[in-house]
Design an enzyme around this catalytic site. Structure first.
Site, PDB file in Angstrom:
ATOM      1  N   GLY A  87      31.714 -14.649 -17.675  1.00 23.07           N
ATOM      2  CA  GLY A  87      31.376 -15.795 -16.844  1.00 23.07           C
ATOM      3  C   GLY A  87      32.576 -16.705 -16.814  1.00 23.07           C
ATOM      4  O   GLY A  87      33.607 -16.395 -17.418  1.00 23.07           O
ATOM      5  N   GLY A  89      34.624 -18.912 -18.205  1.00 23.64           N
ATOM      6  CA  GLY A  89      34.803 -19.422 -19.559  1.00 23.64           C
ATOM      7  C   GLY A  89      35.778 -20.588 -19.632  1.00 23.64           C
ATOM      8  O   GLY A  89      35.859 -21.284 -20.634  1.00 23.64           O
ATOM      9  N   ARG A  90      36.522 -20.738 -18.573  1.00 18.45           N
ATOM     10  CA  ARG A  90      37.489 -21.855 -18.543  1.00 18.45           C
ATOM     11  C   ARG A  90      37.637 -22.372 -17.127  1.00 18.45           C
ATOM     12  O   ARG A  90      38.688 -22.871 -16.741  1.00 18.45           O
ATOM     13  CB  ARG A  90      38.838 -21.406 -19.082  1.00 18.45           C
ATOM     14  CG  ARG A  90      39.337 -20.230 -18.276  1.00 18.45           C
ATOM     15  CD  ARG A  90      40.679 -19.780 -18.578  1.00 18.45           C
ATOM     16  NE  ARG A  90      40.698 -18.381 -18.178  1.00 18.45           N
ATOM     17  CZ  ARG A  90      41.755 -17.671 -17.969  1.00 18.45           C
ATOM     18  NH1 ARG A  90      42.923 -18.213 -18.161  1.00 18.45           N
ATOM     19  NH2 ARG A  90      41.681 -16.420 -17.615  1.00 18.45           N
ATOM     20  N   LYS A 110      40.453 -24.620 -12.918  1.00 17.98           N
ATOM     21  CA  LYS A 110      40.679 -23.556 -13.899  1.00 17.98           C
ATOM     22  C   LYS A 110      41.449 -24.158 -15.071  1.00 17.98           C
ATOM     23  O   LYS A 110      42.540 -24.696 -14.880  1.00 17.98           O
ATOM     24  CB  LYS A 110      41.489 -22.432 -13.239  1.00 17.98           C
ATOM     25  CG  LYS A 110      41.612 -21.174 -14.060  1.00 17.98           C
ATOM     26  CD  LYS A 110      42.185 -20.042 -13.207  1.00 17.98           C
ATOM     27  CE  LYS A 110      42.497 -18.820 -14.054  1.00 17.98           C
ATOM     28  NZ  LYS A 110      43.171 -17.765 -13.247  1.00 17.98           N
ATOM     29  N   GLY A 123      38.572 -22.748 -23.392  1.00 17.82           N
ATOM     30  CA  GLY A 123      38.281 -23.252 -22.049  1.00 17.82           C
ATOM     31  C   GLY A 123      39.474 -23.875 -21.353  1.00 17.82           C
ATOM     32  O   GLY A 123      39.333 -24.430 -20.262  1.00 17.82           O
ATOM     33  N   ARG A 173      41.881 -24.204  -7.756  1.00 21.12           N
ATOM     34  CA  ARG A 173      41.993 -22.958  -7.009  1.00 21.12           C
ATOM     35  C   ARG A 173      40.995 -22.977  -5.861  1.00 21.12           C
ATOM     36  O   ARG A 173      39.869 -23.447  -6.004  1.00 21.12           O
ATOM     37  CB  ARG A 173      41.673 -21.817  -7.980  1.00 21.12           C
ATOM     38  CG  ARG A 173      41.567 -20.477  -7.370  1.00 21.12           C
ATOM     39  CD  ARG A 173      41.690 -19.417  -8.428  1.00 21.12           C
ATOM     40  NE  ARG A 173      40.452 -19.202  -9.165  1.00 21.12           N
ATOM     41  CZ  ARG A 173      40.290 -18.212 -10.046  1.00 21.12           C
ATOM     42  NH1 ARG A 173      41.293 -17.392 -10.322  1.00 21.12           N
ATOM     43  NH2 ARG A 173      39.159 -18.073 -10.690  1.00 21.12           N
ATOM     44  N   ARG A 180      32.445 -11.784  -7.503  1.00 20.24           N
ATOM     45  CA  ARG A 180      33.212 -10.643  -7.990  1.00 20.24           C
ATOM     46  C   ARG A 180      32.309  -9.422  -8.022  1.00 20.24           C
ATOM     47  O   ARG A 180      31.075  -9.551  -7.998  1.00 20.24           O
ATOM     48  CB  ARG A 180      33.699 -10.949  -9.421  1.00 20.24           C
ATOM     49  CG  ARG A 180      34.436 -12.273  -9.522  1.00 20.24           C
ATOM     50  CD  ARG A 180      34.148 -12.980 -10.849  1.00 20.24           C
ATOM     51  NE  ARG A 180      34.697 -14.344 -10.861  1.00 20.24           N
ATOM     52  CZ  ARG A 180      35.938 -14.645 -11.161  1.00 20.24           C
ATOM     53  NH1 ARG A 180      36.770 -13.692 -11.539  1.00 20.24           N
ATOM     54  NH2 ARG A 180      36.370 -15.885 -11.127  1.00 20.24           N
ATOM     55  N   ASP A 245      35.712  -7.923 -12.991  1.00 18.44           N
ATOM     56  CA  ASP A 245      35.516  -9.372 -12.810  1.00 18.44           C
ATOM     57  C   ASP A 245      36.684  -9.990 -12.043  1.00 18.44           C
ATOM     58  O   ASP A 245      36.573 -11.125 -11.595  1.00 18.44           O
ATOM     59  CB  ASP A 245      35.343 -10.088 -14.154  1.00 18.44           C
ATOM     60  CG  ASP A 245      36.563 -10.000 -15.038  1.00 18.44           C
ATOM     61  OD1 ASP A 245      37.159  -8.909 -15.117  1.00 18.44           O
ATOM     62  OD2 ASP A 245      36.942 -11.016 -15.650  1.00 18.44           O
ATOM     63  N   ASP A 255      42.413 -14.030  -9.673  1.00 20.68           N
ATOM     64  CA  ASP A 255      42.677 -14.009 -11.107  1.00 20.68           C
ATOM     65  C   ASP A 255      44.062 -13.462 -11.427  1.00 20.68           C
ATOM     66  O   ASP A 255      44.225 -12.391 -12.019  1.00 20.68           O
ATOM     67  CB  ASP A 255      41.592 -13.246 -11.871  1.00 20.68           C
ATOM     68  CG  ASP A 255      40.370 -14.117 -12.130  1.00 20.68           C
ATOM     69  OD1 ASP A 255      40.326 -15.244 -11.576  1.00 20.68           O
ATOM     70  OD2 ASP A 255      39.462 -13.698 -12.857  1.00 20.68           O
TER      71      ASP A 255
HETATM   72  P1  AMP Z   1      40.534 -12.902 -17.346  1.00 18.89           P
HETATM   73  O1  AMP Z   1      40.939 -11.611 -17.969  1.00 18.89           O
HETATM   74  O2  AMP Z   1      41.624 -13.910 -17.333  1.00 18.89           O
HETATM   75  O3  AMP Z   1      39.922 -12.713 -16.024  1.00 18.89           O
HETATM   76  O4  AMP Z   1      39.402 -13.510 -18.298  1.00 18.89           O
HETATM   77  C1  AMP Z   1      38.338 -12.756 -18.753  1.00 18.89           C
HETATM   78  C2  AMP Z   1      37.245 -13.640 -19.286  1.00 18.89           C
HETATM   79  O5  AMP Z   1      37.705 -14.407 -20.388  1.00 18.89           O
HETATM   80  C3  AMP Z   1      36.683 -14.624 -18.288  1.00 18.89           C
HETATM   81  O6  AMP Z   1      35.301 -14.690 -18.468  1.00 18.89           O
HETATM   82  C4  AMP Z   1      37.357 -15.918 -18.645  1.00 18.89           C
HETATM   83  O7  AMP Z   1      36.593 -17.030 -18.271  1.00 18.89           O
HETATM   84  C5  AMP Z   1      37.454 -15.798 -20.159  1.00 18.89           C
HETATM   85  N1  AMP Z   1      38.565 -16.591 -20.704  1.00 18.89           N
HETATM   86  C6  AMP Z   1      39.873 -16.335 -20.603  1.00 18.89           C
HETATM   87  N2  AMP Z   1      40.605 -17.276 -21.200  1.00 18.89           N
HETATM   88  C7  AMP Z   1      39.744 -18.168 -21.725  1.00 18.89           C
HETATM   89  C8  AMP Z   1      39.869 -19.384 -22.485  1.00 18.89           C
HETATM   90  N3  AMP Z   1      41.063 -19.878 -22.817  1.00 18.89           N
HETATM   91  N4  AMP Z   1      38.741 -20.009 -22.824  1.00 18.89           N
HETATM   92  C9  AMP Z   1      37.527 -19.533 -22.501  1.00 18.89           C
HETATM   93  N5  AMP Z   1      37.341 -18.406 -21.801  1.00 18.89           N
HETATM   94  C10 AMP Z   1      38.420 -17.721 -21.409  1.00 18.89           C
HETATM   95 MG    MG Z   2      38.897 -12.985 -14.584  1.00 17.62          MG
END
Ligand code: AMP
Ligand code: MG
Length: 472
Positions: A87, A89-90, A110, A123, A173, A180, A245, A255
């Site tokens: 989901g 996450g940040r 973001k 986050g 963004r 997705r 995702d 992303d």
């Molecule tokens: P990504 O590979 O960048 O698409 O991230 C994969 C997942 O990890 C997504 O659900 C993001 O929201 C979560 N995520 C990545 N970096 C962070 C962070 N610094 N804090 C919290 N969630 C994160």
């Molecule tokens: Mg992602």
């Protein structure tokens, strides 16, 4: 004054699809960049956009009037492994606007703080990935590639902790949506037909209004992804993390993590430090996009009355990826070479050029940027081989090939070593190189002049960046 003319629809969907929550405020926000042209398209008030009130909104420090902030739920196959719950996450979706061009778009922060989907993450984002995404997404847009865009970037005045203590930043963004493949996957895997149906209807209304059935939607996504990846290939672009995702149903590049444009060409090239098996190597991208479409197909099955019939139909549809991709790829490269036709002979000409480029480690961008000039042969180690290839090319290209090529082949892309240099300077407080590179790469087809030349030069052996990091 309507600062941002929000018109939110995702927030009306069933409540289990997201969590309503505001961004977490930051200590001392300051502007890094604002995209005035994009703001105008979105109908954002120009004067407001430059105000301290806007800075507070894009830092997550003040609510935006009309916003319904939320974090979206999704799941994913990450490097082929199923992760049943991810989901935002940040990230926080502030809401949607319908632009002056009639298109509905998401506005999302973001790096805006923790959410229920943050797992062990903070986050937050540090400055490096924010600047990388800003530059690369705006370059992609300038080169006609469907992509999310950068509306604003702000520094937070807070530190984030990665491999070191680093300055924090937030990117705003803009996307046609943040739906997705993984958004469909999460509801399908939970057997949540209410959410899956609502998501299907929302997606169709928003992106593919002509689609009547799940198979129509699947076909539209297959086609959009095939065309998107063909465009990446034509620019030597490697996404780096094509997890489900990170695969937009609207067909936009989304992303930007450890992505890169290749300098010297090789089809097996990988940049991402986390991609140790080369799953997302340059040459694997079309196959992965098709695989991601197959995951979407699986997620649409619960919407169908007959499972076996659905599998048969969806399999056929996913298998059309290859033809869509082949046609799009041939068109992209034939345009890059100013060819008259799109025949097997043209395809062979393209393939032979790429083999020669790989053998000699030629610079991907500069080969196409110099083709048709005396400088082209210097890109190749096998000069005789290039001369023989050129003789075949002359016979297949159109009379006005140079003007076609000038609109298809960028003179400048944001090279990895330049992005790294921009980030290094920015960490010490100097945003000059960022703004310089941004101004250059958003005019990718303009002829080189002394102001731009240096940024078109491939990295030296000392400068070359061999790995990029998610750096999240
Ligand atoms: P990504 O590979 O960048 O698409 O991230 C994969 C997942 O990890 C997504 O659900 C993001 O929201 C979560 N995520 C990545 N970096 C962070 C962070 N610094 N804090 C919290 N969630 C994160
Ligand atoms: Mg992602």
């Amino acid at each position: 004054m309507t600062a941002i003319p929000f018109d939110n629809t995702f927030a009306q969907l069933p409540a289990q699809m997201f969590t309503t929550l505001a961004p977490t405020p930051v200590k001392a926000p300051a502007w890094i960049a604002r995209n005035d042209d994009l703001a105008a398209t979105l109908g954002i008030d120009a004067e407001w956009f430059g105000s301290d009130e806007a800075l507070a909104v894009f830092a997550g420090n003040a609510p935006a009037a009309g916003s319904h902030p939320l974090a979206q739920l999704y799941a994913a196959h990450q490097f082929g492994h199923w992760n049943p719950q991810l989901g935002d996450g940040r990230a926080i979706l502030l809401g949607e606007v319908v632009g002056t061009d009639g298109l509905r778009r998401d506005i999302q922060l973001k790096g805006s703080g923790r959410t229920p989907y943050s797992r062990s993450g903070d986050g937050r984002s540090w400055l490096g990935p924010v600047l990388r995404e800003y530059l690369v997404s705006e370059a992609m847009h300038a080169m006609g590639v469907p992509t999310t865009r950068a509306l604003a970037a702000v520094s937070t005045g807070e530190d984030v902790y990665r491999e070191a203590r680093l300055p924090g930043a937030i990117l705003t963004r803009v996307a046609q949506s943040h739906i997705r493949v993984g958004t469909f996957q999460v509801h399908a895997s939970r057997g949540d037909i209410e959410a899956l149906t609502a998501l299907f209807e929302h997606t169709v209304a928003r992106h593919y209004p002509d689609a009547k059935t799940p198979n129509d939607l699947l076909h539209a996504v297959v086609q959009a992804q095939a065309e998107l990846v063909a465009k990446w290939m034509g620019l030597g672009f490697i996404h780096g993390v094509m997890n489900t995702d990170n695969c937009s149903v609207a067909g936009e590049t989304i992303d930007y993590g450890p992505c890169a444009f290749m300098d010297n060409y090789h089809p097996a090239k990988v940049f991402s430090s986390i991609d140790q098996m080369g799953r997302y190597a340059y040459g694997n991208q079309p196959g992965i996009a098709a695989w991601n479409c197959a995951q979407l197909a699986t997620s649409l099955i619960p919407l169908m009355p007959d499972r076996d019939a659905a599998i048969t139909q969806f399999t056929e549809t996913v298998n059309t990826f290859a033809d869509h991709y082949e046609a799009a790829y041939l068109d992209v490269f034939a345009t890059k070479l100013g060819l008259a036709d799109r025949t097997a002979q043209d395809r062979a000409l393209i393939d032979n050029l790429l083999v020669m480029m790989a053998d000699g480690g030629a610079d991907f961008t500069n080969v196409f940027a110099t083709l048709g000039t005396d400088a082209a042969v210097d890109q190749f180690t096998d000069r005789d081989g290039f001369a023989a290839w050129q003789a075949r090319w002359v016979a297949l290209r159109t009379d006005d090939h140079l003007s076609t090529m000038a609109r298809a082949n960028p003179q400048i892309i944001p090279r990895n070593h330049q992005i790294e240099a921009v980030i290094t300077a920015a960490v010490t407080g100097d945003l000059g190189p960022f703004h310089k590179l941004l101004s250059v790469i958003t005019q990718p087809y303009a002829p080189l002049d002394e102001n731009r030349e240096a940024l078109a030069i491939p990295p030296t052996d000392q400068e070359v960046v061999t790995q990029t990091f998610c750096g999240t």
